[in-house]
Design a protein around this motif. Structure first.
Motif, PDB file in Angstrom:
ATOM      1  N   PHE A  53       0.528  -1.092  -0.376  1.00  0.00           N
ATOM      2  CA  PHE A  53      -0.119  -0.179   0.051  1.00  0.00           C
ATOM      3  C   PHE A  53       1.016   2.002  -0.135  1.00  0.00           C
ATOM      4  O   PHE A  53       0.210   2.067   0.500  1.00  0.00           O
ATOM      5  N   HIS A  54       2.119   1.204  -0.888  1.00  0.00           N
ATOM      6  CA  HIS A  54       3.491   2.587  -1.137  1.00  0.00           C
ATOM      7  C   HIS A  54       2.692   3.116  -2.642  1.00  0.00           C
ATOM      8  O   HIS A  54       2.211   1.318  -3.296  1.00  0.00           O
ATOM      9  N   PHE A  55       3.297   3.600  -2.478  1.00  0.00           N
ATOM     10  CA  PHE A  55       3.185   4.005  -4.581  1.00  0.00           C
ATOM     11  C   PHE A  55       4.679   4.034  -5.184  1.00  0.00           C
ATOM     12  O   PHE A  55       5.487   4.101  -4.539  1.00  0.00           O
ATOM     13  N   CYS A  56       4.257   3.644  -6.511  1.00  0.00           N
ATOM     14  CA  CYS A  56       5.934   2.846  -6.843  1.00  0.00           C
ATOM     15  C   CYS A  56       5.987   4.078  -7.365  1.00  0.00           C
ATOM     16  O   CYS A  56       5.491   4.860  -8.018  1.00  0.00           O
ATOM     17  N   ALA A  57       7.353   4.536  -7.221  1.00  0.00           N
ATOM     18  CA  ALA A  57       8.477   5.156  -7.906  1.00  0.00           C
ATOM     19  C   ALA A  57       8.015   5.364  -9.244  1.00  0.00           C
ATOM     20  O   ALA A  57       8.966   6.893  -9.307  1.00  0.00           O
ATOM     21  N   CYS A  58       8.398   4.420 -10.174  1.00  0.00           N
ATOM     22  CA  CYS A  58       8.219   4.550 -11.821  1.00  0.00           C
ATOM     23  C   CYS A  58       6.655   5.282 -11.916  1.00  0.00           C
ATOM     24  O   CYS A  58       6.466   6.433 -12.093  1.00  0.00           O
ATOM     25  N   CYS A  59       6.129   4.404 -11.886  1.00  0.00           N
ATOM     26  CA  CYS A  59       4.043   4.927 -12.648  1.00  0.00           C
ATOM     27  C   CYS A  59       3.588   5.305 -11.832  1.00  0.00           C
ATOM     28  O   CYS A  59       2.306   5.951 -11.627  1.00  0.00           O
ATOM     29  N   ASP A  60       3.391   5.118 -10.625  1.00  0.00           N
ATOM     30  CA  ASP A  60       2.792   5.878  -9.249  1.00  0.00           C
ATOM     31  C   ASP A  60       1.691   5.689  -8.356  1.00  0.00           C
ATOM     32  O   ASP A  60       0.325   5.778  -8.716  1.00  0.00           O
ATOM     33  N   VAL A  61       1.531   3.873  -9.317  1.00  0.00           N
ATOM     34  CA  VAL A  61       0.591   2.832  -9.023  1.00  0.00           C
ATOM     35  C   VAL A  61       0.032   2.897  -7.697  1.00  0.00           C
ATOM     36  O   VAL A  61       1.777   2.721  -7.010  1.00  0.00           O
ATOM     37  N   GLU A  62      -0.642   3.289  -6.649  1.00  0.00           N
ATOM     38  CA  GLU A  62      -0.742   2.064  -5.434  1.00  0.00           C
ATOM     39  C   GLU A  62      -1.006   0.834  -5.197  1.00  0.00           C
ATOM     40  O   GLU A  62      -2.357   0.625  -5.568  1.00  0.00           O
ATOM     41  N   PHE A  63       0.641   0.373  -4.382  1.00  0.00           N
ATOM     42  CA  PHE A  63      -0.093  -1.486  -4.309  1.00  0.00           C
ATOM     43  C   PHE A  63      -0.807  -2.147  -3.730  1.00  0.00           C
ATOM     44  O   PHE A  63      -0.962  -1.036  -2.541  1.00  0.00           O
ATOM     45  N   GLY A  64      -1.585  -2.509  -4.423  1.00  0.00           N
ATOM     46  CA  GLY A  64      -3.058  -3.105  -3.493  1.00  0.00           C
ATOM     47  C   GLY A  64      -4.020  -2.197  -3.402  1.00  0.00           C
ATOM     48  O   GLY A  64      -5.013  -3.213  -2.895  1.00  0.00           O
ATOM     49  N   TYR A  65      -3.400  -1.677  -4.464  1.00  0.00           N
ATOM     50  CA  TYR A  65      -5.551  -0.466  -4.964  1.00  0.00           C
ATOM     51  C   TYR A  65      -4.819  -0.281  -6.499  1.00  0.00           C
ATOM     52  O   TYR A  65      -5.851  -1.027  -7.696  1.00  0.00           O
ATOM     53  N   GLN A  66      -4.685   0.101  -7.011  1.00  0.00           N
ATOM     54  CA  GLN A  66      -4.737  -0.145  -8.446  1.00  0.00           C
ATOM     55  C   GLN A  66      -3.815  -1.532  -9.091  1.00  0.00           C
ATOM     56  O   GLN A  66      -4.186  -1.471 -10.195  1.00  0.00           O
ATOM     57  N   ASP A  67      -3.750  -1.947  -9.087  1.00  0.00           N
ATOM     58  CA  ASP A  67      -2.688  -3.430  -9.598  1.00  0.00           C
ATOM     59  C   ASP A  67      -3.243  -4.249  -8.305  1.00  0.00           C
ATOM     60  O   ASP A  67      -2.168  -5.488  -8.340  1.00  0.00           O
TER      61      ASP A  67
END
Length: 111
Positions: A53-67
Motif C-alpha cells: 500500500f505504498h506508491f511505485c516510484a516509477c508509475c505512481d500506482v498504489e500497490f494493493g489498490y490500483q494493481d
C-alpha cells in the motif's frame, strides 16, 4: 448473482486477482524491479501476496489498490504510457533507463 425485482442480474466474471508469488519484487504496471531499484519496499512483500500500500516510484500506482487485479494493472499501465512514462520519483530513475526494456519484464499474464 443478484436478484433484483424478481429477476436475476449477473455482472460477468470475477476480476482476476493480481497476486504475484512468482515476481514479488516487480511492479506489474510498469515493470520496475525493486530488487535493482533505488526505491524502497517491494510492491507485494517478499512472498508476493500482501500488498505494501505504498506508491511505485516509477508509475505512481498504489500497490494493493490500483494493481489489485490484472485489469487494474492494464488500465494503470495504459494511463502511465499515455502520460509519457513519467517517473513519480525522478531521483529513483536509473541512468540509461529505457521504458520498453522495463515494460518487457512484465509477465505475459499481466500484459
Amino acid at each position: 448473482m443478484l436478484i433484483w425485482q424478481g429477476g436475476p442480474v449477473t455482472f460477468g466474471e470475477s476480476p482476476v486477482r493480481a497476486a504475484r508469488p512468482d515476481c514479488p519484487s516487480l511492479c506489474l504496471v510498469c515493470g520496475l524491479d525493486y530488487r535493482s531499484s533505488a526505491a524502497e519496499g517491494w510492491p507485494w512483500g517478499p512472498d508476493g501476496t500482501l500488498p505494501g500500500f505504498h506508491f511505485c516510484a516509477c508509475c505512481d500506482v498504489e500497490f494493493g489498490y490500483q494493481d489489485a487485479t490484472l485489469d487494474g494493472c492494464r488500465t494503470a499501465r495504459r494511463r502511465w504510457i499515455e502520460a509519457g512514462h513519467q517517473w513519480s520519483d525522478p531521483s529513483a530513475r536509473p541512468a540509461g533507463w529505457n521504458a520498453q526494456t522495463q515494460l518487457a519484464a512484465i509477465p505475459a499474464r499481466a500484459r
